[in-house]
Design a protein around this motif. Structure first.
Motif, PDB file in Angstrom:
ATOM      1  N   SER A  99      -7.141   4.897  -5.495  1.00  0.00           N
ATOM      2  CA  SER A  99      -7.009   4.088  -4.282  1.00  0.00           C
ATOM      3  C   SER A  99      -8.189   3.148  -4.104  1.00  0.00           C
ATOM      4  O   SER A  99      -8.015   1.959  -3.811  1.00  0.00           O
ATOM      5  CB  SER A  99      -6.870   5.013  -3.071  1.00  0.00           C
ATOM      6  N   SER A 100      -9.395   3.686  -4.297  1.00  0.00           N
ATOM      7  CA  SER A 100     -10.589   2.862  -4.095  1.00  0.00           C
ATOM      8  C   SER A 100     -10.800   1.850  -5.211  1.00  0.00           C
ATOM      9  O   SER A 100     -11.523   0.866  -5.035  1.00  0.00           O
ATOM     10  CB  SER A 100     -11.830   3.761  -3.975  1.00  0.00           C
ATOM     11  N   GLY A 101     -10.157   2.075  -6.365  1.00  0.00           N
ATOM     12  CA  GLY A 101     -10.361   1.188  -7.510  1.00  0.00           C
ATOM     13  C   GLY A 101      -9.287   0.146  -7.688  1.00  0.00           C
ATOM     14  O   GLY A 101      -9.221  -0.498  -8.754  1.00  0.00           O
ATOM     15  N   ARG A 102      -8.436  -0.058  -6.689  1.00  0.00           N
ATOM     16  CA  ARG A 102      -7.334  -1.007  -6.848  1.00  0.00           C
ATOM     17  C   ARG A 102      -7.808  -2.420  -7.164  1.00  0.00           C
ATOM     18  O   ARG A 102      -7.262  -3.093  -8.042  1.00  0.00           O
ATOM     19  CB  ARG A 102      -6.462  -1.019  -5.590  1.00  0.00           C
ATOM     20  N   THR A 107       0.378   3.972  -2.853  1.00  0.00           N
ATOM     21  CA  THR A 107      -0.084   5.315  -2.483  1.00  0.00           C
ATOM     22  C   THR A 107       0.835   6.387  -3.060  1.00  0.00           C
ATOM     23  O   THR A 107       0.370   7.395  -3.612  1.00  0.00           O
ATOM     24  CB  THR A 107      -0.161   5.450  -0.956  1.00  0.00           C
ATOM     25  N   ALA A 154      -8.000   9.590  -4.883  1.00  0.00           N
ATOM     26  CA  ALA A 154      -8.964   8.791  -4.128  1.00  0.00           C
ATOM     27  C   ALA A 154      -9.606   7.720  -5.014  1.00  0.00           C
ATOM     28  O   ALA A 154      -9.829   6.580  -4.580  1.00  0.00           O
ATOM     29  CB  ALA A 154     -10.029   9.698  -3.520  1.00  0.00           C
ATOM     30  N   ASP A 204       0.824  -1.212   0.000  1.00  0.00           N
ATOM     31  CA  ASP A 204       0.000   0.000   0.000  1.00  0.00           C
ATOM     32  C   ASP A 204       0.857   1.261   0.000  1.00  0.00           C
ATOM     33  O   ASP A 204       0.491   2.269  -0.607  1.00  0.00           O
ATOM     34  CB  ASP A 204      -0.922  -0.004   1.223  1.00  0.00           C
TER      35      ASP A 204
END
Length: 382
Positions: free
Chosen positions: A253-256, A183, A250, A179
Motif C-alpha cells: 500500500s505504501s509503495g504504490r 486494496t 502495508a 484504491d
C-alpha cells in the motif's frame, strides 16, 4: 530407502513428441541408461518423462513447441507406472487448438496435472542447470519452487496465482485503478506471497536438515549450505503468518507510487533468492570451480531425492541428462552406487556406452537410434 513406496515406469510411449513420430518401448530396470549420438532424441525422452508430473517439463517449453515440427501440432506421452504392485496408465499431451495439456489416468480425464503427483514424483538434473549458482536469481527461485513442488503438491498452483495477482496489481497501478480495487488485490498478493515464502522456507529448512544428516555418512559429493534471502524474509523474520501478511500488505500500500513509477512491484517474495554455499570451504557456490559447482548440484539433487521420499513416502523418479560425462571414473562409480541405494527409478543419458561401465549388473542400457530403441545391456532375453 526400501521403506518408501517406489513408482517405476514399465512402458513409455511417445507420439509426435519433439523428433519422435512414434516411439514405444518397455522398461525393465530401475536404473536405465539411454545412449546414442547427439541429436538422436535421448534428452527428448527424458523431457517426455518429465511431463508425467505436475509442471512444464524439464525445458519449461511452450506446449506447442514440444510438438514434432512436421507433425499435426498435437503430441502425447503415455506410460504404464507400477506403484505398490498396481499398474496405472498415465497419459498427457496437447490437443491441437487447445491452450493447456490434457491429463488422463487409466483412460479418464482429470483436471490439472497436480493429480499426477499421487502416482509419481519426478526430479531432474540437466546441463542447462550448470549455471544455476552464477545465473540470475529468477533461475534459483524456479529451481527452489520445483524442489518445493515435489514435497508440497499445492505449491505450483500457489506460485502461479501469486504471479497472476502481481501482474494484475501492476496493471492496475499503470491504469490508475481505484484504491478499493488495489486494496483488495494487495490483500490477495500478501496472502499468496506469504504462503509461497513460507513453503519455500520450509523446503530449505528440511533440505538443510537432510544434508546435515548425510554429512554423518560417507558422501561422494560435497555438501551445500542453504539459505532463503530477500527483503521480505529479512523484514518478517520471527513473525507468524498473519503478521507477515499484514506487513506485506502495508508495504504494498505504501509503495504504490514507487511501484507505479517503476512499472513493477519492488518488494515481495518474487524477488527472493536461494543462496548456496560450499559448506566444507565456506564459500559461495558461485565462486567455486566449475567442477565443484557440478558436484555441489549433484549432491543437492541427491539430498532432495531423500527428502522427497521422506515427506511424500514415495521415492522420486530421477532424470539425469549427460551427467556421467562430467565426472571422473571414481565419481561416476560413486554416483551409481548412491543411486542404487536411493532405490528410485533413474533414467540417464550419454553418448558413449563406456560411461556406464560401472552401473550395477541389473541396470539396463538402451540405444536410441533412427527413432528406435534397442536394448544392448544386459542383453536380449529369451
Amino acid at each position: 530407502m526400501s521403506q518408501f513406496r517406489t513408482a517405476k515406469v514399465t512402458r513409455l510411449s511417445l507420439t509426435d513428441f519433439r523428433n519422435h513420430e512414434r516411439l514405444s518401448f518397455p522398461v525393465e530396470s530401475g536404473m536405465v541408461a539411454l545412449v546414442g549420438a547427439n541429436g538422436a532424441g535421448k534428452t527428448n525422452i527424458l523431457e517426455a518423462i518429465s511431463f508425467l508430473t505436475a509442471g512444464r517439463g524439464l525445458r519449461r517449453a511452450a506446449l506447442a513447441d514440444v510438438a514434432r515440427s512436421s507433425g499435426p501440432g498435437s503430441w502425447s506421452v503415455a506410460a504404464t507406472v507400477d506403484l505398490d504392485g498396481l499398474e496405472t496408465k498415465l497419459g498427457t499431451g496437447l490437443v491441437e487448438g487447445a491452450s493447456g495439456r490434457k491429463v488422463r489416468i487409466d483412460g479418464e480425464d482429470v483436471r490439472g496435472s497436480e493429480t499426477l503427483l499421487d502416482y509419481v514424483r519426478v526430479l531432474w538434473l540437466v546441463p542447462a542447470m550448470d549455471g544455476l549458482f552464477t545465473g540470475p536469481g529468477s533461475d534459483r527461485r524456479r529451481f527452489l519452487d520445483r524442489l518445493t513442488l515435489s514435497v508440497d503438491p499445492g505449491h505450483g498452483r500457489r506460485v502461479g496465482n501469486f504471479e497472476t495477482a502481481l501482474r494484475q496489481r501492476n496493471k492496475l497501478l499503470e491504469q490508475g485503478g481505484t484504491d478499493t480495487y488495489l486494496t483488495a488485490l494487495e490483500q490477495q498478493v500478501a496472502e499468496l506471497g506469504t504462503a509461497v515464502s513460507l513453503a519455500r522456507q520450509e523446503t530449505v529448512d528440511l533440505l538443510a536438515q537432510t544434508i546435515t544428516e548425510q554429512q554423518a555418512q560417507s558422501q561422494p559429493f560435497p555438501s551445500a549450505a542453504l539459505d532463503l534471502e530477500g527483503t521480505f524474509e529479512r523484514d518478517t523474520a520471527g513473525m507468524n503468518a498473519a503478521d507477515r501478511e499484514e506487513h506485506y500488505r502495508a508495504a504494498l500500500s505504501s509503495g504504490r507510487g514507487r511501484d507505479r513509477a517503476a512499472g513493477r512491484t519492488l518488494t515481495g517474495p518474487h524477488l527472493s533468492d536461494l543462496k548456496v554455499r560450499h559448506a566444507a570451504k565456506d564459500m559461495p557456490a558461485a565462486l567455486a570451480s566449475t567442477g565443484e559447482q557440478k558436484a555441489l548440484l549433484i549432491g543437492l539433487i541427491l539430498a532432495h531425492c531423500e527428502l522427497t521420499a521422506k515427506v511424500s513416502g514415495m521415492t522420486p523418479l530421477l532424470l539425469l541428462d549427460e551427467v556421467a560425462a562430467h565426472l571422473d571414473p571414481d565419481r561416476r562409480a560413486a554416483l551409481f552406487a548412491k543411486l542404487a541405494l536411493l532405490g528410485g527409478q533413474v533414467f540417464m543419458t550419454g553418448t558413449d556406452q563406456a560411461l556406464f561401465e560401472a552401473l550395477p549388473a541389473e541396470a539396463e542400457i538402451l540405444e536410441i537410434c533412427s527413432g528406435e530403441v534397442r536394448r544392448i545391456a544386459p542383453g536380449p532375453t529369451s
